[in-house]
Design an enzyme around this catalytic site. Structure first.
Site, PDB file in Angstrom:
ATOM      1  N   ASP A  95      28.024 -19.506 -38.219  1.00  0.00           N
ATOM      2  CA  ASP A  95      27.623 -18.332 -38.991  1.00  0.00           C
ATOM      3  C   ASP A  95      28.878 -17.508 -39.282  1.00  0.00           C
ATOM      4  O   ASP A  95      29.348 -16.757 -38.442  1.00  0.00           O
ATOM      5  CB  ASP A  95      26.601 -17.536 -38.168  1.00  0.00           C
ATOM      6  N   GLU A 139      59.775 -21.177 -30.997  1.00  0.00           N
ATOM      7  CA  GLU A 139      60.256 -20.728 -29.675  1.00  0.00           C
ATOM      8  C   GLU A 139      59.378 -19.539 -29.289  1.00  0.00           C
ATOM      9  O   GLU A 139      59.462 -18.494 -29.927  1.00  0.00           O
ATOM     10  CB  GLU A 139      61.705 -20.254 -29.762  1.00  0.00           C
ATOM     11  N   GLU A 142      58.083 -16.560 -26.921  1.00  0.00           N
ATOM     12  CA  GLU A 142      58.377 -15.657 -25.795  1.00  0.00           C
ATOM     13  C   GLU A 142      57.102 -14.890 -25.430  1.00  0.00           C
ATOM     14  O   GLU A 142      56.288 -14.594 -26.307  1.00  0.00           O
ATOM     15  CB  GLU A 142      59.484 -14.682 -26.185  1.00  0.00           C
ATOM     16  N   GLU A 182      63.313 -15.278 -19.733  1.00  0.00           N
ATOM     17  CA  GLU A 182      63.987 -14.538 -20.820  1.00  0.00           C
ATOM     18  C   GLU A 182      64.642 -13.279 -20.260  1.00  0.00           C
ATOM     19  O   GLU A 182      64.620 -13.029 -19.066  1.00  0.00           O
ATOM     20  CB  GLU A 182      62.980 -14.231 -21.951  1.00  0.00           C
ATOM     21  N   GLU A 196      60.209 -17.808 -21.850  1.00  0.00           N
ATOM     22  CA  GLU A 196      60.231 -18.495 -23.150  1.00  0.00           C
ATOM     23  C   GLU A 196      59.968 -19.975 -22.938  1.00  0.00           C
ATOM     24  O   GLU A 196      60.481 -20.583 -21.997  1.00  0.00           O
ATOM     25  CB  GLU A 196      61.604 -18.309 -23.818  1.00  0.00           C
ATOM     26  N   HIS A 214      60.694 -17.178 -32.754  1.00  0.00           N
ATOM     27  CA  HIS A 214      61.637 -17.691 -33.754  1.00  0.00           C
ATOM     28  C   HIS A 214      61.099 -19.030 -34.249  1.00  0.00           C
ATOM     29  O   HIS A 214      60.591 -19.824 -33.454  1.00  0.00           O
ATOM     30  CB  HIS A 214      63.011 -17.899 -33.132  1.00  0.00           C
ATOM     31  N   ARG A 241      73.512 -13.766 -33.710  1.00  0.00           N
ATOM     32  CA  ARG A 241      72.097 -13.573 -33.353  1.00  0.00           C
ATOM     33  C   ARG A 241      71.510 -12.261 -33.871  1.00  0.00           C
ATOM     34  O   ARG A 241      70.329 -12.003 -33.701  1.00  0.00           O
ATOM     35  CB  ARG A 241      71.920 -13.645 -31.834  1.00  0.00           C
ATOM     36  N   GLU A 285      66.753 -21.175 -38.706  1.00  0.00           N
ATOM     37  CA  GLU A 285      65.958 -20.436 -37.713  1.00  0.00           C
ATOM     38  C   GLU A 285      65.668 -19.037 -38.253  1.00  0.00           C
ATOM     39  O   GLU A 285      66.578 -18.242 -38.453  1.00  0.00           O
ATOM     40  CB  GLU A 285      66.746 -20.337 -36.391  1.00  0.00           C
ATOM     41  N   ARG A 296      64.288 -15.491 -37.413  1.00  0.00           N
ATOM     42  CA  ARG A 296      64.153 -14.796 -36.131  1.00  0.00           C
ATOM     43  C   ARG A 296      63.187 -13.609 -36.151  1.00  0.00           C
ATOM     44  O   ARG A 296      62.947 -12.981 -35.135  1.00  0.00           O
ATOM     45  CB  ARG A 296      65.535 -14.339 -35.652  1.00  0.00           C
TER      46      ARG A 296
END
Ligand code: GLU
Ligand code: MG
Length: 443
Positions: free
Chosen positions: A53, A131, A133, A188, A195, A244, A315, A332, A334
């Site tokens: 439903d 990845e 976390e 982490e 992670e 990420h 980073r 990647e 982030r």
């Protein structure tokens, strides 16, 4: 040709003492839902006869058109290792269909499948390695979650500092039993934060894996008396949790982001894909970062990105190119966080990347320096914009990005925007403890 036939599933249910089957699907806001059936119904289930439903699911359908059917993807059949070993529980991940057999326009998995088909027509398979976390917190004497942890560990620490280690180990083993390939797992940066990185697979399986992953983490944490949360920023002043996503396109089994002869061995297609992501990342931010709380993670100082730039190593950049090359070459992104609906987030990223390729876009030069340490003037001189700073501005950016709206389709985009707008308004009407502490006495 799939791995399993209907008869395979029926036989396994009988032979492996499976008592219940969970027919799972995901709503547009990324919540896993299921209709549980007993083993006696398995033949109906594999023949797409289990009804749902849809009117009771947020963002699905109106009450007068609420009957829908669950069509299981037989290849997703798996026994849930954390349920009893006698009278087992299995699950099938399903697509939602209308009574006439058409795929339901409000099914997020269908949105991703549509975008993957578009890539396939261009000759590409889209691979994703997420990845994830998350935090493991203690519960209080009534079993309710807290933001406390007795953990004292930090980045890459080992036990006995790391009190979550045994829970993380159980999670990894359970997921491996379900056929996951876990690339790595570690503590982490923040206390209580962990992670786990999944090996890349095609995007549909990766999104299915994320939904299963979250269920496994929450369930196994609870078994150990802990509370697991994928909330992006549960603790003020500590690192938040990101998701990420590592993306690549393959053609005939070959990674087309890799070009041995190109500078940095990144192909022109990889550059165009990056340019497409940068062109739409503000537009799809309300999907990759769906909560009011998501924007409290996207601030300087915690390795979460704020500014639109790419870099091979740095980073602080929104897009990073990790070191591996050859088949492991990847982009990647982030910004996403683990509260997102992975089906919609991956569909939007793919639509954006393919748009960059179709239009032959060129990304701006990469920025090797720490973006957070640059002045506003220096960033402006490089033409570096920032991600939306609140859910409200992310909704506005989504409303203005036709490519992302088209990828979602009109039903999901309207429902999603309306739902998120309500959440944003509700938040704006709150008077927070911070405001009381700051203003009640002074003014
Ligand atoms: N926790 C950081 C984030 O919010 C990422 C840390 C890392 O680079 O793994 O994105
Ligand atoms: Mg990390």
């Amino acid at each position: 040709m799939g791995r399993y036939t209907k008869e395979d599933i029926i036989r396994r249910v009988a032979e492996e003492d499976i008592q219940f089957i969970r027919m799972q699907f995901t709503d547009i806001f990324g919540q896993l839902k299921n209709v549980a059936i007993t083993a006696s119904q398995i033949r109906r289930a594999v023949n797409n006869e289990i009804m749902l439903d849809g009117s009771s699911i947020e963002g699905f359908v109106r009450i007068e058109e609420s009957d829908q059917y669950l069509w299981p993807d037989l290849d997703t059949f798996a026994v849930l290792p954390w349920r009893p070993q006698y009278g087992k529980v299995a699950r099938l991940i399903c697509e939602v269909h209308d009574p006439d057999g058409a795929p339901f326009v409000g099914d997020p998995r269908g949105v991703l499948k549509r975008e993957l088909l578009r890539a396939e027509r261009m000759g590409y398979t889209f691979n994703v390695g997420p990845e994830l976390e998350f935090f493991l917190f203690q519960t209080d004497e009534n079993g309710r979650p807290t933001t406390q942890t007795s953990d004292e560990a930090s980045y890459f620490d080992l036990g006995p500092l790391d009190h979550g280690e045994s829970t993380r180990r159980e999670i990894c083993l359970a997921l491996e039993e379900m056929g996951f390939e876990i690339e790595s797992s570690h503590h982490e940066l923040a206390v209580g934060q962990h992670e786990i990185d999944l090996k890349y697979t095609d995007a549909l399986q990766a999104a299915d894996h994320i939904m299963t992953f979250k269920l496994a983490v929450k369930t196994l944490a609870q078994k150990n008396g802990l509370h697991a949360t994928f909330m992006p920023k549960p603790v003020c002043g500590a690192a938040g949790s990101g998701m990420h996503i590592n993306m690549s396109l393959f053609q005939n089994g070959r990674n087309v982001f890799y070009d041995e002869a190109a500078p940095s061995q990144l192909s022109p297609l990889a550059h165009q894909f990056i340019a497409g992501l940068l062109a739409h990342v503000q537009g799809f931010c309300a999907l990759t970062n769906p909560l009011v709380n998501s924007y409290k993670r996207l601030v300087p100082g915690y390795e979460a990105p704020c500014y639109l730039a790419w870099s091979s190593s740095n980073r602080s950049a929104l897009i990073r190119i990790p070191a591996p090359r050859g088949q492991g070459t990847r982009v990647e992104l982030r910004s996403p966080d683990p509260a997102c609906n992975p089906y919609l987030a991956f569909a939007a990223c793919l639509a954006a990347g393919l748009d960059g390729m179709e239009r032959g876009l060129t990304p701006p030069p990469e920025v090797p320096e720490n973006l957070n340490a640059m002045t506003d003037e220096a960033r402006a001189a490089h033409g570096i914009q920032r991600l939306p700073d609140s859910l409200g501005s992310a909704i506005a950016a989504l409303t203005a990005d036709q490519l992302v709206l088209d990828a979602l389709g009109s039903h999901i985009s309207a429902q999603y925007i309306a739902g998120k707008q309500r959440e944003w308004e509700e938040y704006r009407n709150q008077v927070s403890q911070w405001e009381l502490d700051k203003y009640l006495v002074t003014f």
